[in-house]
Design an enzyme around this catalytic site. Structure first.
Site, PDB file in Angstrom:
ATOM      1  N   TYR A  76       0.820  -1.204   0.000  1.00  0.00           N
ATOM      2  CA  TYR A  76       0.000   0.000   0.000  1.00  0.00           C
ATOM      3  C   TYR A  76       0.857   1.259   0.000  1.00  0.00           C
ATOM      4  CZ  TYR A  76       0.843   0.826   5.035  1.00  0.00           C
ATOM      5  OH  TYR A  76       1.425   1.077   6.259  1.00  0.00           O
ATOM      6  N   CYS A  77       0.259   2.347  -0.505  1.00  0.00           N
ATOM      7  CA  CYS A  77       0.853   3.676  -0.420  1.00  0.00           C
ATOM      8  C   CYS A  77      -0.200   4.609   0.161  1.00  0.00           C
ATOM      9  CB  CYS A  77       1.374   4.143  -1.785  1.00  0.00           C
ATOM     10  SG  CYS A  77       0.134   4.207  -3.096  1.00  0.00           S
ATOM     11  N   TRP A  78      -0.181   5.874  -0.189  1.00  0.00           N
ATOM     12  CA  TRP A  78      -1.114   6.820   0.422  1.00  0.00           C
ATOM     13  C   TRP A  78      -2.560   6.545   0.024  1.00  0.00           C
ATOM     14  CZ3 TRP A  78      -2.722   9.677   4.027  1.00  0.00           C
ATOM     15  CH2 TRP A  78      -3.641  10.711   3.841  1.00  0.00           C
ATOM     16  N   TYR A  99      -3.328   3.797   2.498  1.00  0.00           N
ATOM     17  CA  TYR A  99      -3.343   4.204   3.901  1.00  0.00           C
ATOM     18  C   TYR A  99      -4.564   5.063   4.217  1.00  0.00           C
ATOM     19  CZ  TYR A  99      -2.425   6.846   8.121  1.00  0.00           C
ATOM     20  OH  TYR A  99      -2.563   7.431   9.351  1.00  0.00           O
TER      21      TYR A  99
END
Length: 350
Positions: free
Chosen positions: A92-94, A121
């Site tokens: 995952y990222c933002w 996130y």
């Protein structure tokens, strides 16, 4: 190529959760158990963001793609070089966009069943806030009340060691909740990180059993407690510790010994009380510090600042305070705290 994705309800299905955001983003907060394998460093993300604003999105993506590819390659050659084909990671990222998409694509090409987290996130953060808005109301809080130095935090530690359910908000916030509450060499977590740790703590509790917690204001240092938790604490049953003033002074001198070793820091920190007590009082307290008269300093701080403010706050907010069980604690010692523990376990007053 189609990228497989997963949602927050599927976290347990994966062997590892990988946060590909920058180290600064990861430090601010991250999913429980996630490791940090950034595809852009803190500095690289700033560089790409500056190009995006000042030159063009295309120029930023071109430079960013090269950096991301280089960093993913490094992770493959180091952290993940020995992983077997059956390994199944969640990435995952933002917002579940380009950074997590890039690593998921490469990992799938390698042969791993990599998935990216829907919403990244950001979706996790929304989930944390949603749960913190409803979860506190499910618990029966036993609120430990008592003026500064009466042994509330020590009692929580004894209760926890005995297997009782304890929500230690000051430990989670890394702060003792007063103007002198900052801990030496121990910065507070970010508000987001505190929320994540708080939710993890709450999710471990059994709603059928009481949860012991110390009476707090809505702020602990820079941390603001969730509204739903504050409301639940205010409605909880109260246990009132009554400890002799001289014993409270001795306990505070022991608990805050680091300030006694740094008198200049103590004087500086007390300046936060100027708006409450004025220059003359602060000068007097500073003279006590200079002369090493810490016993008298603590006694005056208790009587003239902490006790009045604590009494006003608890009487205003804790609706069951007057009906609370009163427990006399002759001194803040392990023997006395153990006796309090037995009293609470037996639901009687000593």
């Amino acid at each position: 190529m189609y990228l497989r994705s997963a949602n927050l309800s599927q976290l347990a299905e994966f062997d590892e959760i990988i946060d590909v955001r920058t180290p600064d983003e990861y430090a601010d907060d991250h999913l429980p158990g996630a490791i940090n394998c950034p595809v852009l460093s803190n500095e690289e993300r700033i560089t790409v963001g500056t190009l995006y604003k000042q030159v063009s999105p295309f120029a930023a993506r071109k430079v960013g793609a090269a950096l991301v590819a280089r960093n993913i390659a490094q992770h493959l050659e180091t952290r993940f070089c020995g992983y077997e084909k059956a390994w199944k990671p969640l990435i995952y990222c933002w917002r579940g966009g380009q950074r997590s998409g890039a690593m998921t694509l490469v990992f799938n090409q390698v042969g791993w069943a990599a998935h990216k987290l829907d919403g990244g996130y950001k979706s996790y953060r929304h989930d944390v806030l949603a749960k913190l808005a409803i979860l506190p109301a499910q618990f029966k809080f036993q609120v430990i009340c008592g003026p500064t130095g009466s042994g509330k935090s020590r009692l929580l530690a004894v209760l926890s060691a005995a297997g009782q359910q304890v929500l230690d908000l000051e430990t989670l916030a890394q702060h003792r909740g007063s103007v002198l509450g900052s801990l030496p060499d121990c910065p507070q977590p970010s508000p987001k990180r505190f929320d994540s740790q708080l939710l993890l703590a709450l999710q471990k509790f059994d709603p059928a059993r009481p949860v012991y917690v110390e009476a707090e204001s809505n702020k602990i240092g820079k941390i603001t407690l969730p509204t739903a938790l504050v409301q639940a604490l205010h409605q909880g049953e109260c246990v009132l510790l009554e400890t002799d003033l001289s014993q409270r002074v001795a306990h505070i001198l022991q608990e805050y010994a680091h300030f006694l070793r740094q008198p200049e820091l103590l004087s500086h920190t007390l300046q936060a009380l100027h708006s409450f007590h004025g220059s003359q009082k602060l000068e007097h307290w500073n003279s006590l510090i200079i002369n090493g008269n810490f016993n008298e300093l603590v006694r005056e701080l208790i009587q003239q600042h902490y006790d009045p403010s604590y009494t006003r706050a608890t009487e205003k907010h804790y609706m069951n305070l007057q009906q609370g069980r009163k427990i006399v604690l002759p001194a803040v010692t392990e023997a006395n705290l153990t006796q309090v523990l037995q009293s609470l376990n037996n639901d009687i007053t000593i």
